[in-house]
Scaffold this active site. Structure first.
Site, PDB file in Angstrom:
ATOM      1  N   HIS A  67      59.230 -25.360  93.158  1.00 36.49           N
ATOM      2  CA  HIS A  67      58.009 -25.208  92.341  1.00 36.49           C
ATOM      3  C   HIS A  67      58.339 -25.196  90.841  1.00 36.49           C
ATOM      4  CE1 HIS A  67      53.945 -22.828  92.332  1.00 36.49           C
ATOM      5  NE2 HIS A  67      53.927 -23.857  91.524  1.00 36.49           N
TER       6      HIS A  67
ATOM      7  N   ASP B 286      44.650 -52.630  99.210  1.00 32.57           N
ATOM      8  CA  ASP B 286      45.874 -51.898  98.896  1.00 32.57           C
ATOM      9  C   ASP B 286      46.566 -52.562  97.704  1.00 32.57           C
ATOM     10  OD1 ASP B 286      48.432 -50.751  98.977  1.00 32.57           O
ATOM     11  OD2 ASP B 286      48.350 -50.552 101.160  1.00 32.57           O
ATOM     12  N   ILE B 287      47.001 -51.770  96.748  1.00 34.20           N
ATOM     13  CA  ILE B 287      47.715 -52.355  95.603  1.00 34.20           C
ATOM     14  C   ILE B 287      49.047 -52.970  96.032  1.00 34.20           C
ATOM     15  CG2 ILE B 287      46.645 -50.961  93.772  1.00 34.20           C
ATOM     16  CD1 ILE B 287      49.262 -49.225  93.854  1.00 34.20           C
TER      17      ILE B 287
ATOM     18  N   TYR C 215      50.515 -19.325  95.373  1.00 41.72           N
ATOM     19  CA  TYR C 215      51.918 -19.557  95.731  1.00 41.72           C
ATOM     20  C   TYR C 215      52.837 -18.607  94.953  1.00 41.72           C
ATOM     21  CZ  TYR C 215      50.337 -24.169  97.533  1.00 41.72           C
ATOM     22  OH  TYR C 215      49.725 -25.192  98.195  1.00 41.72           O
TER      23      TYR C 215
ATOM     24  N   LYS D  63      43.563 -29.378  95.375  1.00 44.39           N
ATOM     25  CA  LYS D  63      44.217 -28.958  94.135  1.00 44.39           C
ATOM     26  C   LYS D  63      43.693 -27.580  93.751  1.00 44.39           C
ATOM     27  CE  LYS D  63      46.230 -33.023  93.836  1.00 44.39           C
ATOM     28  NZ  LYS D  63      45.677 -34.268  93.366  1.00 44.39           N
ATOM     29  N   LEU D  64      44.467 -26.830  92.950  1.00 45.42           N
ATOM     30  CA  LEU D  64      44.181 -25.404  92.774  1.00 45.42           C
ATOM     31  C   LEU D  64      42.734 -25.068  92.386  1.00 45.42           C
ATOM     32  CD1 LEU D  64      45.196 -22.468  92.736  1.00 45.42           C
ATOM     33  CD2 LEU D  64      45.716 -22.785  90.310  1.00 45.42           C
TER      34      LEU D  64
ATOM     35  N   TYR E 150      56.865 -36.290  94.528  1.00 47.39           N
ATOM     36  CA  TYR E 150      55.746 -36.867  93.766  1.00 47.39           C
ATOM     37  C   TYR E 150      56.195 -37.257  92.365  1.00 47.39           C
ATOM     38  CZ  TYR E 150      51.676 -36.895  90.640  1.00 47.39           C
ATOM     39  OH  TYR E 150      50.764 -37.225  89.672  1.00 47.39           O
TER      40      TYR E 150
ATOM     41  N   LYS F  43      56.514 -40.964  90.450  1.00 44.48           N
ATOM     42  CA  LYS F  43      55.784 -41.324  89.221  1.00 44.48           C
ATOM     43  C   LYS F  43      56.779 -41.687  88.105  1.00 44.48           C
ATOM     44  CE  LYS F  43      51.881 -41.233  88.533  1.00 44.48           C
ATOM     45  NZ  LYS F  43      50.783 -42.218  88.765  1.00 44.48           N
TER      46      LYS F  43
ATOM     47  N   THR G 115      51.982 -38.763  84.660  1.00 45.34           N
ATOM     48  CA  THR G 115      51.862 -37.304  84.676  1.00 45.34           C
ATOM     49  C   THR G 115      52.943 -36.645  83.821  1.00 45.34           C
ATOM     50  OG1 THR G 115      52.160 -35.391  86.126  1.00 45.34           O
ATOM     51  CG2 THR G 115      53.182 -37.403  86.844  1.00 45.34           C
ATOM     52  N   ASP G 116      52.656 -35.428  83.363  1.00 38.89           N
ATOM     53  CA  ASP G 116      53.675 -34.653  82.642  1.00 38.89           C
ATOM     54  C   ASP G 116      54.775 -34.166  83.587  1.00 38.89           C
ATOM     55  OD1 ASP G 116      52.189 -32.773  84.044  1.00 38.89           O
ATOM     56  OD2 ASP G 116      51.848 -31.432  82.339  1.00 38.89           O
ATOM     57  N   GLU G 117      54.524 -34.275  84.916  1.00 38.91           N
ATOM     58  CA  GLU G 117      55.489 -33.730  85.875  1.00 38.91           C
ATOM     59  C   GLU G 117      56.804 -34.519  85.882  1.00 38.91           C
ATOM     60  OE1 GLU G 117      53.840 -32.376  89.602  1.00 38.91           O
ATOM     61  OE2 GLU G 117      51.872 -32.084  88.706  1.00 38.91           O
TER      62      GLU G 117
ATOM     63  N   THR H 251      42.207 -43.973 100.846  1.00 41.34           N
ATOM     64  CA  THR H 251      42.995 -43.010 101.610  1.00 41.34           C
ATOM     65  C   THR H 251      42.114 -41.765 101.747  1.00 41.34           C
ATOM     66  OG1 THR H 251      43.879 -41.899  99.654  1.00 41.34           O
ATOM     67  CG2 THR H 251      45.099 -43.846 100.459  1.00 41.34           C
TER      68      THR H 251
ATOM     69  N   ARG I 262      50.451 -24.062  84.107  1.00 42.91           N
ATOM     70  CA  ARG I 262      50.113 -25.474  83.947  1.00 42.91           C
ATOM     71  C   ARG I 262      49.328 -25.641  82.649  1.00 42.91           C
ATOM     72  NH1 ARG I 262      53.509 -25.503  87.083  1.00 42.91           N
ATOM     73  NH2 ARG I 262      53.635 -26.494  89.125  1.00 42.91           N
TER      74      ARG I 262
END
Ligand code: NAD
Ligand code: TYD
Length: 341
Positions: free
Chosen positions: A282, A59-60, A209, A191-192, A152, A156, A125-127, A36, A216
């Site tokens: 956010h 592609d998976i 932002y 990414k930041l 996102y 996940k 991810t921790d998200e 991608t 983080r």
């Protein structure tokens, strides 16, 4: 080991392949990546042509392809990085996140079961845990309830649930790691941290932002690769491990100020940032308690945030050709040149 690495042309996947082949030259890695916008084979130039490394563009979500690769290459271990990984893109268009992160993971799990692989390691991810408040000292742990808040993190979270379900229902030998924000070489400059460094190198301001006080937990990608290594070798099947860095609640604006200081622009930092509209929904703060992987597998981060940030800035300064080709889109021609007819 004979590993299938999914998403190996992305940021963490390519760091992992380079790490693994250097440390375990007798192992074999098959890299399956759809390429991608986030996939960049230029990251893997140094291992191209090695007898113990192969790349397949695919592609998976293509179950037939995945199963045939697992059998043909006699894969015993899957390390699953492939994903749509950027929160802002998930806000603009959630559907591809469901397709790759949820459906793609389920297809991989089914194929892994059929091919009887010895280990399926899922990178998450921790998200998935949602957000913590700024005035608390709480940290996420393996016992924190899932509470994802962006498309996102919701995708996940769903993928994590499926991975665990395949363990309890079918006995697939899985492990999961939920890590915090990675940074280091080869990170796509959306990414930041890489966005900030490359914008400054281009003489552009860094967009911040909202109030810039979002927090983080920052993990150097090389520390992350070592954690995955330990989990694959010593981790307990069915278990989840949280992986985090050595940061203590550093707000985004301070991360950018640190970068500016490293780049010799600390005094004039206010001229280099631009406060912009906040991200919807956010998450305020993430923090990781990584004591389980420390206690059980002996892992801890080696790099302090300041040291790793300096190494990262130096890498982008030295690899200007790499990030300029990414920012201009030229890197996408590489596959055709390298692998086309
Ligand atoms: P990335 O976006 O840099 O790379 C993703 C890779 O997956 C790309 O090479 C892309 O081409 C490939 N891919 C996407 N869809 C695919 C598909 N359908 N089939 C095959 N390949 C596909 O991502 P990253 O930052 O390297 O993240 C890797 C993993 O780590 C992801 O699962 C992500 O959720 C997780 N993670 C990342 C971070 C982070 O800070 N970067 C933090 C926590 C967890
Ligand atoms: P990001 O690198 O996108 O990772 P994530 O959203 O997965 O944590 O963003 C890290 C933090 O930086 C997050 O709080 C959003 C913020 N941010 C900015 O302030 N400006 C930017 O241009 C970007 C990309 C992120």
């Amino acid at each position: 080991m004979r590993l299938l690495v999914t998403g190996g042309a992305g940021f963490i996947g390519s760091n992992f392949i380079l790490y693994w082949l250097k440390k375990y030259p007798k192992d074999f890695i098959l890299n399956l990546d759809k390429l991608t916008y986030a996939g960049n084979l230029e990251n893997l130039r140094s291992v191209e042509g090695s007898p113990n490394y192969e790349f397949v563009k695919g592609d998976i979500c293509d179950g037939k392809l995945v199963l045939s690769l697992l059998k043909e290459y006699k894969i015993d271990t899957i390390v699953h990085f492939a994903a749509e990984s950027h929160v802002d893109r998930s806000i603009l268009e959630p559907a591809p996140f469901v397709k790759t992160n949820v459906e793609g993971t389920v297809i991989l799990l089914e194929s892994a079961l059929k091919a009887k692989v010895k280990r399926f390691h899922h990178i998450s991810t921790d998200e998935v845990f949602g957000e913590l408040s700024l005035d608390s000292e709480d940290k996420f742990s393996e016992n924190t309830c899932y509470s994802p808040r962006s498309p996102y993190s919701a995708s996940k979270a769903a993928s994590d649930h499926f991975v665990r379900a395949f363990y309890t229902t079918y006995g697939l030998p899985i492990t999961i790691s939920n890590c915090s924000n990675n940074f280091g070489p080869y990170q796509f400059p959306e990414k930041l941290i890489p966005l900030a460094i490359t914008n400054i190198l281009e003489g552009k301001k860094v967009p911040i932002y909202g109030d810039g006080l979002y927090v983080r937990d920052w993990l150097y990608v090389k520390d992350h690769c070592r954690a995955i290594d330990l989990i694959l070798h010593k981790g307990k099947v069915g278990e989840t491990y949280l992986v985090g860095g050595l940061t203590e609640d550093i707000p985004n604006i301070e991360v950018v100020r640190k970068i500016l200081r490293i780049m010799g622009k600390g005094e004039e930092w206010e001229n280099w940032v631009e406060f912009v509209k906040d991200r919807p929904g956010h998450d305020r703060r993430y923090a990781i308690d990584w004591s389980k992987i420390n206690r059980e597998l002996g892992w801890k981060p080696k790099y302090s945030f300041d040291t790793a940030l300096k190494l990262t800035v130096d890498w982008y300064v030295k690899n200007e050709v790499w990030w300029r080709r990414v920012k201009s889109g030229e890197y996408r021609e590489y596959y055709e040149r390298q692998y086309g007819e």
